[in-house]
Design a protein around this motif. Structure first.
Motif, mmCIF file in Angstrom:
data_model
loop_
_atom_site.group_PDB
_atom_site.id
_atom_site.type_symbol
_atom_site.label_atom_id
_atom_site.label_comp_id
_atom_site.label_asym_id
_atom_site.label_seq_id
_atom_site.Cartn_x
_atom_site.Cartn_y
_atom_site.Cartn_z
ATOM 1 N N SER A 51 -22.193 -19.689 27.847
ATOM 2 C CA SER A 51 -22.255 -18.262 28.175
ATOM 3 C C SER A 51 -20.900 -17.598 27.966
ATOM 4 N N LEU A 52 -19.826 -18.285 28.344
ATOM 5 C CA LEU A 52 -18.488 -17.748 28.124
ATOM 6 C C LEU A 52 -18.188 -17.601 26.634
ATOM 7 N N VAL A 53 -18.641 -18.565 25.839
ATOM 8 C CA VAL A 53 -18.424 -18.493 24.393
ATOM 9 C C VAL A 53 -19.090 -17.249 23.809
ATOM 10 N N ILE A 54 -20.345 -17.010 24.164
ATOM 11 C CA ILE A 54 -21.057 -15.837 23.663
ATOM 12 C C ILE A 54 -20.419 -14.554 24.178
ATOM 13 N N TYR A 55 -20.011 -14.558 25.436
ATOM 14 C CA TYR A 55 -19.398 -13.366 26.032
ATOM 15 C C TYR A 55 -18.085 -13.014 25.330
ATOM 16 N N VAL A 56 -17.255 -14.011 25.080
ATOM 17 C CA VAL A 56 -15.966 -13.766 24.435
ATOM 18 C C VAL A 56 -16.154 -13.250 23.022
ATOM 19 N N ILE A 57 -17.103 -13.825 22.285
ATOM 20 C CA ILE A 57 -17.348 -13.379 20.910
ATOM 21 C C ILE A 57 -17.868 -11.950 20.882
ATOM 22 N N SER A 58 -18.744 -11.605 21.807
ATOM 23 C CA SER A 58 -19.311 -10.258 21.826
ATOM 24 C C SER A 58 -18.325 -9.219 22.365
ATOM 25 N N LYS A 59 -17.402 -9.613 23.240
ATOM 26 C CA LYS A 59 -16.482 -8.671 23.873
ATOM 27 C C LYS A 59 -15.326 -8.290 22.965
ATOM 28 N N HIS A 60 -14.798 -9.241 22.207
ATOM 29 C CA HIS A 60 -13.606 -9.005 21.401
ATOM 30 C C HIS A 60 -13.996 -8.841 19.929
ATOM 31 N N ARG A 61 -13.647 -7.696 19.377
ATOM 32 C CA ARG A 61 -14.015 -7.393 17.995
ATOM 33 C C ARG A 61 -13.408 -8.384 17.011
#
Length: 364
Positions: A51-61
């Motif tokens: 979940s953190l991996v997906i969140y980081v990828i989606s949050k940072h351009r």
């Protein structure tokens, strides 16, 4: 392979070797609590990490690159597997049979096969992507985009759904007996030939073919590593500088992908080989010892879904930086060093025009 068959395999074997009275309680073995406990740990680590991996990828351009889209797809397959498959499999160890009905029997087995198949194809796509960027480093700048990676990821899911449909035909509820009448969720084939053909199909489609394809890709990469980075005819100084600037980053990303692929092969290899051996070896006999081996192999395969985020954290420099930005309170003592490294990197990249720099960023 269908992990729900584990409990039935032991139970039916025990039933064949001992005759018990109808009212006697079935034995509560060590794995009845140890395996669910291990699966709970896998779920906790895997769900939080992926979940953190997906969140980081989606949050940072800056994280929305072609490679990271494949990584996000891999994390999504792990989350679906952990949520929809692991809890149902865990109940098979403390419970003597399947209690969730015929629909869930087919659905869980089908979804497990889909996620495993999607994982295999995604790893193959990632390896092919790294091979392309290594063999054709400049040409790949024009063709490797997040949009292409997203389209490929959608196609991977569609293909996995299609390839996994045979499981729906053979998965069903069967009546059995072990310390009383039980229901089991298992694969039931018309004949032994059908069973062997299906197991061989699963082994080839979900393990052997992806591993061979990935091995070919990395053999091409190793061959290319010893050759010049810049392709013939590219004499522009800034293009050469850009190529040299990115080769170390690409090498690190490729090493991370290699580790992910190797972990997949090591984690899923034992259960794949065991199921193949169980089906094709004529003198195979189900015992409690072989059951324990299969349980260990099954735990290894499930653990793979929680390992990948740990690899990203230790080997993925871009993930480390993004994690620091997202959770600065965990990296306070490293913020100053990170800022200095970032300024140094920015100073070096000033020699590269903005357009080329953006293309290079998408390539990684």
């Amino acid at each position: 392979m269908n992990s729900t068959e584990l409990s039935l395999w032991l139970n039916s074997s025990e039933a064949n070797f001992s005759e018990e009275e109808d009212g006697e309680q079935h034995p509560f073995l060590t794995d009845a609590w140890l395996v669910p406990l291990f699966f709970s740990l896998i779920m906790l680590v895997g769900l939080v990490g992926n979940s953190l991996v997906i969140y980081v990828i989606s949050k940072h351009r800056q994280m929305r690159t072609a490679t990271n889209f494949y990584i996000a797809n891999l994390a999504a397959t792990d989350i679906i597997f952990l949520v929809c498959c692991v809890p149902f499999t865990a109940t098979l160890y403390p419970l003597p049979g399947w209690i969730f009905g015929n629909f869930m029997c087919k659905f869980v087995a089908f979804l497990q096969q889909v996620t495993v198949q999607a994982t295999c194809i995604t790893l193959t796509a990632m390896s092919g992507d790294r091979c392309y960027i290594t063999v054709y480093p400049l040409k790949s700048l024009r063709h490797r985009t997040p949009r292409v990676a997203m389209i490929v990821s959608v196609c991977i899911w569609i293909g996995s759904l299609i390839l996994s449909t045979p499981i729906l035909m053979y998965q069903r509820i069967e009546e059995g007996y072990w310390y009383g009448p039980r229901q089991y969720c298992m694969e039931r084939f018309p004949s032994k030939t059908h069973e062997r053909a299906f197991i061989l199909y699963q082994f080839i489609a979900a393990y052997l073919l992806p591993v061979l394809t990935i091995s070919f890709c990395y053999s091409m990469m190793v061959k290319r590593m010893g050759q010049p980075t810049v392709e013939p005819g590219d004499n522009n100084y800034q293009v050469n500088l850009l190529s040299e600037r990115t080769i170390s980053i690409r090498s690190k990303v490729s090493k991370m992908v290699v580790v992910i692929v190797l972990l997949f092969a090591l984690c899923w290899g034992p259960i794949q080989i065991f199921v193949l051996f169980q089906s094709f070896y004529p003198n195979f006999r189900a015992t409690y010892a072989t059951y324990k081996i299969k349980t260990w192999a099954n735990c290894m395969s499930y653990a793979n879904s929680s390992i990948n985020p740990i690899v990203y954290g230790f080997m993925g420099a871009s993930f480390q930086k993004s994690f620091r930005k997202t959770f600065p309170f965990l990296y306070r003592h490293k913020v100053r060093d990170s800022s200095m490294a970032s300024r140094t990197a920015n100073a070096e990249i000033k020699f590269v025009p903005a357009e080329e720099g953006n293309n290079n960023h998408d390539a990684n």
